[in-house]
Write a protein that holds these residues in place. Structure first.
Motif, short mmCIF file in Angstrom:
data_model
loop_
_atom_site.label_atom_id
_atom_site.label_comp_id
_atom_site.label_asym_id
_atom_site.label_seq_id
_atom_site.Cartn_x
_atom_site.Cartn_y
_atom_site.Cartn_z
N PRO A 1 -45.10 -9.38 -33.21
CA PRO A 1 -43.76 -8.80 -33.10
C PRO A 1 -43.82 -7.30 -32.79
N ARG A 2 -42.86 -6.87 -31.97
CA ARG A 2 -42.81 -5.46 -31.58
C ARG A 2 -41.72 -4.77 -32.41
N VAL A 3 -42.15 -3.80 -33.21
CA VAL A 3 -41.22 -3.12 -34.12
C VAL A 3 -41.00 -1.69 -33.61
N ALA A 4 -39.73 -1.31 -33.50
CA ALA A 4 -39.41 0.10 -33.18
C ALA A 4 -38.76 0.73 -34.40
N VAL A 5 -39.28 1.87 -34.82
CA VAL A 5 -38.63 2.65 -35.88
C VAL A 5 -37.95 3.81 -35.18
N VAL A 6 -36.65 3.98 -35.39
CA VAL A 6 -35.92 5.06 -34.73
C VAL A 6 -35.68 6.17 -35.76
N GLY A 7 -36.18 7.38 -35.43
CA GLY A 7 -36.01 8.53 -36.33
C GLY A 7 -37.35 9.03 -36.82
N ALA A 8 -37.57 10.33 -36.68
CA ALA A 8 -38.85 10.93 -37.09
C ALA A 8 -38.65 12.02 -38.13
N GLY A 9 -37.62 11.85 -38.98
CA GLY A 9 -37.52 12.69 -40.17
C GLY A 9 -38.39 12.05 -41.25
N LEU A 10 -38.21 12.50 -42.46
CA LEU A 10 -39.00 11.97 -43.58
C LEU A 10 -38.89 10.45 -43.68
N LEU B 1 -40.63 8.50 -40.65
CA LEU B 1 -42.10 8.60 -40.70
C LEU B 1 -42.65 7.80 -41.87
N SER B 2 -42.03 7.93 -43.04
CA SER B 2 -42.59 7.22 -44.21
C SER B 2 -42.35 5.72 -44.11
N THR B 3 -41.25 5.32 -43.49
CA THR B 3 -40.99 3.89 -43.33
C THR B 3 -41.98 3.28 -42.32
N ALA B 4 -42.18 3.98 -41.21
CA ALA B 4 -43.14 3.46 -40.20
C ALA B 4 -44.53 3.34 -40.82
N SER C 1 -46.87 -4.66 -33.52
CA SER C 1 -47.07 -3.35 -32.91
C SER C 1 -45.89 -2.46 -33.35
N ILE C 2 -46.18 -1.21 -33.64
CA ILE C 2 -45.13 -0.33 -34.16
C ILE C 2 -45.00 0.88 -33.24
N THR C 3 -43.77 1.19 -32.86
CA THR C 3 -43.49 2.36 -32.03
C THR C 3 -42.43 3.20 -32.74
N LEU C 4 -42.67 4.49 -32.81
CA LEU C 4 -41.67 5.39 -33.40
C LEU C 4 -40.95 6.11 -32.26
N LEU C 5 -39.63 6.00 -32.24
CA LEU C 5 -38.82 6.66 -31.20
C LEU C 5 -37.92 7.68 -31.87
N SER C 6 -37.87 8.88 -31.35
CA SER C 6 -36.96 9.84 -31.97
C SER C 6 -36.53 10.91 -30.98
N GLU C 7 -35.31 11.35 -31.18
CA GLU C 7 -34.81 12.45 -30.34
C GLU C 7 -35.51 13.75 -30.74
N TYR D 1 -38.11 -4.61 -27.83
CA TYR D 1 -38.56 -4.75 -29.23
C TYR D 1 -37.91 -5.98 -29.87
N ASP D 2 -38.62 -6.54 -30.88
CA ASP D 2 -38.09 -7.69 -31.62
C ASP D 2 -37.32 -7.23 -32.86
N ILE D 3 -37.80 -6.13 -33.46
CA ILE D 3 -37.19 -5.62 -34.70
C ILE D 3 -37.00 -4.11 -34.55
N VAL D 4 -35.81 -3.63 -34.91
CA VAL D 4 -35.55 -2.19 -34.85
C VAL D 4 -35.21 -1.70 -36.26
N VAL D 5 -35.86 -0.63 -36.67
CA VAL D 5 -35.61 -0.06 -38.00
C VAL D 5 -34.88 1.27 -37.80
N ASN D 6 -33.67 1.33 -38.33
CA ASN D 6 -32.80 2.48 -38.08
C ASN D 6 -32.94 3.52 -39.19
N CYS D 7 -33.66 4.61 -38.89
CA CYS D 7 -33.88 5.69 -39.87
C CYS D 7 -33.38 7.00 -39.27
N THR D 8 -32.13 7.00 -38.82
CA THR D 8 -31.64 8.13 -38.04
C THR D 8 -30.85 9.15 -38.86
#
Ligand SMILES: Cc1cc2nc3c(=O)[nH]c(=O)nc-3n(C[C@H](O)[C@H](O)[C@H](O)COP(=O)(O)OP(=O)(O)OC[C@H]3O[C@@H](n4cnc5c(N)ncnc54)[C@H](O)[C@@H]3O)c2cc1C
Ligand SMILES: O=C(O)CCC(=O)C(=O)O
Length: 357
Positions: A19-28, A31-34, A46-52, A192-199
């Motif tokens: 499964p392809r997991v995207a974590v959105v947001g690179a604050g605390l 980062l800690s969730t990813a 597979s894990i990808t971190l995407l952030s503005e 991605y199959d799963i998106v984790v919203n940490c925005t």
């Protein structure tokens, strides 16, 4: 805390690759969730971190990073206590390791002081911090305006070093990191199959959460290396938090204010309030002013959701809304979000094996 048991029906995938997991947001929180997802699912996804934005341009970089929990009225206290305990235990272990200095994690002792004895209740986290006790008369002499107080030792994360350390751990765990502003979670459904919203506060626009609002905080970061103990006025407005390289002086709590520019009058007010508690700060140097928007909500949104359009589905895990207490509970909420991601992976794998039959 909100739970949503709306995961079924699972997505039918003919042949289930990792499964392809995207974590959105690179604050605390992102980062800690990813990192926790990578730790509990080694080689399973597979894990990808995407952030503005990344450190040093996030709200998390502005924070004092003290482990002093704030209460979320919509979350049971035993859950908040568990989140704090997991976070404290995790960071205490780092503070006792050779990683401590690079990660910016250290123990700090000090005082929380009160003008009225009625305010000086024993908090729910008193048995998790170290050595919690009422202040002695000799300690209280330092604070003539205050009649009561609590002394304890807690942990502090120096930001941005802790954020950079988390980023480094992510790269070591094979997580891909990309700069990208996500306008709509659905735009990620084909990649991605799963998106984790940490925005953080960005979720207000990204998912239209009207329960999420900013509480603006202005702080000063000053050079005053002789200040070794923390001091927190029990009203939570004035605090002095010594870190490894600078001391954070606070603060303000302005509900619904989105203003990111510092206010010079507020800077003077914060400085004066802190000097009245610790007069030696008059000699502080190199005063830098920072502003952050606490992503506030009655409860952290830790919840699964399924988005669907025209028969296609996207599994989402939300983890945002940590308000004034993100540092105090981040490892606990990352643990819970990683568990929700595992449930999503199990659902995807279940649907894939059914599809093969
Ligand atoms: C002045 C101040 C002092 C504080 N002190 C403490 C303290 O001592 N102890 C404590 O426990 N807590 C403290 N906090 C609270 C703490 O800072 C927050 O709870 C925490 O930083 C929230 O982290 P976050 O990752 O959710 O948000 P953020 O740090 O804001 O990160 C959100 C991330 O999401 C990204 N993003 C947003 N929208 C999008 C989008 N559409 N597409 C792509 N990326 C997006 C952003 O670029 C960013 O990288 C303080 C806060 C402030 C303001
Ligand atoms: O409240 C505190 O003492 C820690 C700082 C903080 O969490 C904040 O300013 O939001």
């Amino acid at each position: 805390m909100e739970y949503c048991e709306c995961l079924s029906p699972p997505i039918p995938t003919p042949q289930m690759a990792a499964p392809r997991v995207a974590v959105v947001g690179a604050g605390l929180i992102g980062l800690s969730t990813a990192l926790r997802i990578a730790e509990v699912n080694p080689n399973c996804c597979s894990i990808t971190l995407l952030s503005e934005q990344f450190s040093p341009n996030t709200t998390s970089d502005v924070a004092a990073g003290m482990l002093i929990p704030h209460t979320y009225p919509g979350t049971p206290i035993h859950v908040q206590k568990q989140w704090f305990k997991e976070t404290f235990t995790y960071l205490f272990a780092i503070s006792n390791s050779a990683e401590a200095s690079e990660a910016g994690i250290h123990l700090v002792s000090g005082w929380q002081i009160f003008k009225n004895p009625s305010e000086a209740e024993v908090p729910f986290w008193s048995d998790i911090v170290l050595g919690f006790r009422p202040m002695s008369a000799a300690e209280l002499q330092k604070f003539p305006q205050h009649s009561h107080g609590q002394a304890f030792t807690t942990l502090k994360c120096d930001c941005p070093p802790y954020l950079l350390w988390l980023e480094k751990r992510l790269k070591a765990n094979g997580v891909q990191i990309h700069t990208r502003k996500v306008a709509d979670l659905w735009e990620l459904h084909s990649e991605y199959d799963i998106v984790v919203n940490c925005t953080g506060i960005g979720a207000r626009q990204l998912v239209g959460d009207q329960q999420l609002f900013p509480i603006r905080g202005q702080v000063l970061k000053v050079h005053a290396p002789w200040v070794k103990n923390f001091i927190r006025d029990g009203d939570g407005l004035t605090y002095i938090y010594p870190g490894i390289d600078s001391v954070t002086l606070g603060g303000t709590r302005e509900k619904e204010s989105w203003r990111l520019s510092p206010d010079p009058g507020t800077t003077k007010d914060i400085f004066d309030r802190c000097c009245s508690l610790e007069p030696s700060l008059q000699r502080a140097q190199d005063i830098r002013v920072k502003v952050g928007l606490r992503p506030s909500r009655s409860c952290v949104r830790l919840q699964r959701e399924v988005l669907s359009q025209g028969g296609a589905k996207l599994l989402v895990v939300h983890n945002y809304g940590h308000g004034a207490g993100g540092f105090s509970v981040h490892r606990g909420t990352a643990e819970e979000a990683a568990h929700l991601v595992q449930e999503c992976i199990a659902a995807l794998q279940g649907s894939s094996s059914r599809a093969k039959l």
